[in-house]
Design a protein around this motif. Structure first.
Motif, PDB file in Angstrom:
ATOM      1  N   MET A 117       0.838  -1.180   0.000  1.00  0.00           N
ATOM      2  CA  MET A 117       0.000   0.000   0.000  1.00  0.00           C
ATOM      3  C   MET A 117       0.880   1.240   0.000  1.00  0.00           C
ATOM      4  O   MET A 117       2.023   1.200   0.434  1.00  0.00           O
ATOM      5  CB  MET A 117      -0.909  -0.020   1.229  1.00  0.00           C
ATOM      6  CG  MET A 117      -1.828   1.158   1.308  1.00  0.00           C
ATOM      7  SD  MET A 117      -3.227   0.818   2.381  1.00  0.00           S
ATOM      8  CE  MET A 117      -4.042   2.373   2.221  1.00  0.00           C
ATOM      9  N   LEU A 118       0.299   2.336  -0.467  1.00  0.00           N
ATOM     10  CA  LEU A 118       1.015   3.607  -0.459  1.00  0.00           C
ATOM     11  C   LEU A 118       0.782   4.338   0.857  1.00  0.00           C
ATOM     12  O   LEU A 118      -0.290   4.243   1.456  1.00  0.00           O
ATOM     13  CB  LEU A 118       0.547   4.489  -1.615  1.00  0.00           C
ATOM     14  CG  LEU A 118       0.820   3.961  -3.009  1.00  0.00           C
ATOM     15  CD1 LEU A 118       0.279   4.946  -4.046  1.00  0.00           C
ATOM     16  CD2 LEU A 118       2.303   3.715  -3.229  1.00  0.00           C
ATOM     17  N   TYR A 119       1.814   5.089   1.255  1.00  0.00           N
ATOM     18  CA  TYR A 119       1.750   5.901   2.470  1.00  0.00           C
ATOM     19  C   TYR A 119       2.341   7.265   2.184  1.00  0.00           C
ATOM     20  O   TYR A 119       3.325   7.397   1.450  1.00  0.00           O
ATOM     21  CB  TYR A 119       2.503   5.221   3.622  1.00  0.00           C
ATOM     22  CG  TYR A 119       1.861   3.924   3.997  1.00  0.00           C
ATOM     23  CD1 TYR A 119       0.829   3.889   4.924  1.00  0.00           C
ATOM     24  CD2 TYR A 119       2.233   2.742   3.372  1.00  0.00           C
ATOM     25  CE1 TYR A 119       0.189   2.691   5.230  1.00  0.00           C
ATOM     26  CE2 TYR A 119       1.602   1.548   3.668  1.00  0.00           C
ATOM     27  CZ  TYR A 119       0.586   1.533   4.596  1.00  0.00           C
ATOM     28  OH  TYR A 119      -0.046   0.352   4.887  1.00  0.00           O
ATOM     29  N   ALA A 120       1.713   8.290   2.763  1.00  0.00           N
ATOM     30  CA  ALA A 120       2.216   9.661   2.673  1.00  0.00           C
ATOM     31  C   ALA A 120       2.958   9.973   3.961  1.00  0.00           C
ATOM     32  O   ALA A 120       2.454   9.729   5.056  1.00  0.00           O
ATOM     33  CB  ALA A 120       1.061  10.639   2.481  1.00  0.00           C
ATOM     34  N   ILE A 121       4.158  10.480   3.798  1.00  0.00           N
ATOM     35  CA  ILE A 121       4.967  10.932   4.928  1.00  0.00           C
ATOM     36  C   ILE A 121       5.042  12.448   4.791  1.00  0.00           C
ATOM     37  O   ILE A 121       5.624  12.974   3.834  1.00  0.00           O
ATOM     38  CB  ILE A 121       6.364  10.284   4.903  1.00  0.00           C
ATOM     39  CG1 ILE A 121       6.216   8.764   4.982  1.00  0.00           C
ATOM     40  CG2 ILE A 121       7.228  10.830   6.030  1.00  0.00           C
ATOM     41  CD1 ILE A 121       7.496   7.998   4.704  1.00  0.00           C
ATOM     42  N   ILE A 122       4.418  13.142   5.736  1.00  0.00           N
ATOM     43  CA  ILE A 122       4.282  14.592   5.682  1.00  0.00           C
ATOM     44  C   ILE A 122       5.063  15.169   6.850  1.00  0.00           C
ATOM     45  O   ILE A 122       4.729  14.919   8.017  1.00  0.00           O
ATOM     46  CB  ILE A 122       2.801  14.985   5.768  1.00  0.00           C
ATOM     47  CG1 ILE A 122       2.009  14.264   4.672  1.00  0.00           C
ATOM     48  CG2 ILE A 122       2.635  16.494   5.680  1.00  0.00           C
ATOM     49  CD1 ILE A 122       0.578  14.007   5.021  1.00  0.00           C
ATOM     50  N   ALA A 123       6.103  15.913   6.537  1.00  0.00           N
ATOM     51  CA  ALA A 123       6.979  16.444   7.582  1.00  0.00           C
ATOM     52  C   ALA A 123       6.940  17.966   7.581  1.00  0.00           C
ATOM     53  O   ALA A 123       6.855  18.597   6.527  1.00  0.00           O
ATOM     54  CB  ALA A 123       8.411  15.957   7.358  1.00  0.00           C
ATOM     55  N   GLU A 124       7.007  18.533   8.770  1.00  0.00           N
ATOM     56  CA  GLU A 124       7.068  19.981   8.949  1.00  0.00           C
ATOM     57  C   GLU A 124       8.441  20.331   9.513  1.00  0.00           C
ATOM     58  O   GLU A 124       8.887  19.737  10.499  1.00  0.00           O
ATOM     59  CB  GLU A 124       5.977  20.447   9.915  1.00  0.00           C
ATOM     60  CG  GLU A 124       4.562  20.203   9.424  1.00  0.00           C
ATOM     61  CD  GLU A 124       4.187  21.073   8.235  1.00  0.00           C
ATOM     62  OE1 GLU A 124       4.674  22.221   8.144  1.00  0.00           O
ATOM     63  OE2 GLU A 124       3.406  20.602   7.388  1.00  0.00           O
ATOM     64  N   ASP A 125       9.099  21.297   8.878  1.00  0.00           N
ATOM     65  CA  ASP A 125      10.419  21.724   9.332  1.00  0.00           C
ATOM     66  C   ASP A 125      10.325  22.638  10.559  1.00  0.00           C
ATOM     67  O   ASP A 125       9.358  23.389  10.717  1.00  0.00           O
ATOM     68  CB  ASP A 125      11.136  22.525   8.241  1.00  0.00           C
ATOM     69  CG  ASP A 125      11.706  21.666   7.140  1.00  0.00           C
ATOM     70  OD1 ASP A 125      11.316  20.499   7.015  1.00  0.00           O
ATOM     71  OD2 ASP A 125      12.537  22.193   6.369  1.00  0.00           O
ATOM     72  N   LYS A 126      11.369  22.584  11.391  1.00  0.00           N
ATOM     73  CA  LYS A 126      11.538  23.564  12.450  1.00  0.00           C
ATOM     74  C   LYS A 126      11.930  24.893  11.797  1.00  0.00           C
ATOM     75  O   LYS A 126      12.520  24.901  10.714  1.00  0.00           O
ATOM     76  CB  LYS A 126      12.645  23.141  13.411  1.00  0.00           C
ATOM     77  CG  LYS A 126      12.298  21.943  14.247  1.00  0.00           C
ATOM     78  CD  LYS A 126      13.441  21.594  15.176  1.00  0.00           C
ATOM     79  CE  LYS A 126      13.108  20.375  16.007  1.00  0.00           C
ATOM     80  NZ  LYS A 126      14.254  19.953  16.831  1.00  0.00           N
ATOM     81  N   LYS A 127      11.633  25.971  12.435  1.00  0.00           N
ATOM     82  CA  LYS A 127      12.050  27.282  11.939  1.00  0.00           C
ATOM     83  C   LYS A 127      13.571  27.348  11.908  1.00  0.00           C
ATOM     84  O   LYS A 127      14.247  26.776  12.757  1.00  0.00           O
ATOM     85  CB  LYS A 127      11.511  28.384  12.846  1.00  0.00           C
ATOM     86  CG  LYS A 127      10.004  28.473  12.854  1.00  0.00           C
ATOM     87  CD  LYS A 127       9.566  29.768  12.271  1.00  0.00           C
ATOM     88  CE  LYS A 127       8.071  29.925  12.450  1.00  0.00           C
ATOM     89  NZ  LYS A 127       7.353  29.851  11.225  1.00  0.00           N
ATOM     90  N   ASN A 128      14.092  28.042  10.913  1.00  0.00           N
ATOM     91  CA  ASN A 128      15.530  28.289  10.775  1.00  0.00           C
ATOM     92  C   ASN A 128      16.354  27.004  10.717  1.00  0.00           C
ATOM     93  O   ASN A 128      17.453  26.933  11.276  1.00  0.00           O
ATOM     94  CB  ASN A 128      16.035  29.186  11.913  1.00  0.00           C
ATOM     95  CG  ASN A 128      15.303  30.502  11.950  1.00  0.00           C
ATOM     96  OD1 ASN A 128      15.120  31.159  10.925  1.00  0.00           O
ATOM     97  ND2 ASN A 128      14.850  30.894  13.124  1.00  0.00           N
ATOM     98  N   SER A 129      15.833  25.999  10.017  1.00  0.00           N
ATOM     99  CA  SER A 129      16.532  24.711   9.936  1.00  0.00           C
ATOM    100  C   SER A 129      17.242  24.505   8.590  1.00  0.00           C
ATOM    101  O   SER A 129      17.718  23.414   8.314  1.00  0.00           O
ATOM    102  CB  SER A 129      15.548  23.565  10.183  1.00  0.00           C
ATOM    103  OG  SER A 129      14.544  23.562   9.183  1.00  0.00           O
ATOM    104  N   LEU A 130      17.326  25.549   7.773  1.00  0.00           N
ATOM    105  CA  LEU A 130      17.898  25.394   6.433  1.00  0.00           C
ATOM    106  C   LEU A 130      19.325  24.869   6.476  1.00  0.00           C
ATOM    107  O   LEU A 130      19.679  23.970   5.705  1.00  0.00           O
ATOM    108  CB  LEU A 130      17.827  26.708   5.649  1.00  0.00           C
ATOM    109  CG  LEU A 130      18.374  26.640   4.220  1.00  0.00           C
ATOM    110  CD1 LEU A 130      17.615  25.616   3.376  1.00  0.00           C
ATOM    111  CD2 LEU A 130      18.317  28.027   3.572  1.00  0.00           C
ATOM    112  N   SER A 131      20.167  25.391   7.349  1.00  0.00           N
ATOM    113  CA  SER A 131      21.564  24.925   7.374  1.00  0.00           C
ATOM    114  C   SER A 131      21.635  23.448   7.752  1.00  0.00           C
ATOM    115  O   SER A 131      22.429  22.695   7.178  1.00  0.00           O
ATOM    116  CB  SER A 131      22.416  25.777   8.312  1.00  0.00           C
ATOM    117  OG  SER A 131      21.961  25.659   9.643  1.00  0.00           O
ATOM    118  N   LEU A 132      20.802  23.002   8.686  1.00  0.00           N
ATOM    119  CA  LEU A 132      20.762  21.577   9.038  1.00  0.00           C
ATOM    120  C   LEU A 132      20.250  20.753   7.864  1.00  0.00           C
ATOM    121  O   LEU A 132      20.765  19.671   7.580  1.00  0.00           O
ATOM    122  CB  LEU A 132      19.836  21.349  10.233  1.00  0.00           C
ATOM    123  CG  LEU A 132      20.356  21.723  11.600  1.00  0.00           C
ATOM    124  CD1 LEU A 132      19.260  21.569  12.650  1.00  0.00           C
ATOM    125  CD2 LEU A 132      21.561  20.872  11.961  1.00  0.00           C
TER     126      LEU A 132
END
Length: 99
Positions: free
Chosen positions: A1-16
């Motif tokens: 089956m298919l699954y959606a993995i939906i993630a939200e970034d922390k603020k100011n996480s671009l460098s990581l």
């Protein structure tokens, strides 16, 4: 089956995000080579495919797994989560209708 993995970034996480990207992409590439990846990509934080310093607000992955539990385990091992890029990750079944 298919699954959606939906993630939200922390603020100011671009460098990581940038420093961890090779490890994150390697896992996605393996899913792709296994024929299980439907789509994957980040959500730009602004209305631009190349958001520059604005970075990203999260990610979406749709892939095939044997079970919700397997999808959750895979998501829990994502390098972005371990590095602190993601503040939250939701995994849920996905039914592809189109195309």
């Amino acid at each position: 089956m298919l699954y959606a993995i939906i993630a939200e970034d922390k603020k100011n996480s671009l460098s990581l995000r940038l420093s961890t990207r090779p490890a994150h992409l390697a896992r996605l590439q393996q899913l792709n080579e296994d024929g299980r990846l439907i789509l994957a990509g980040p959500h730009p934080a602004i209305d631009n495919a190349e958001p520059g310093d604005a970075g990203f607000s999260g990610s979406l992955i749709v892939a095939q797994f044997d079970s919700l539990a397997d999808a959750q385990v895979w998501a829990d091992e994502d390098p972005y989560l371990a590095a602190g890029v993601y503040q939250s990750v939701t995994v849920k079944p996905f039914k592809k209708v189109l195309p």
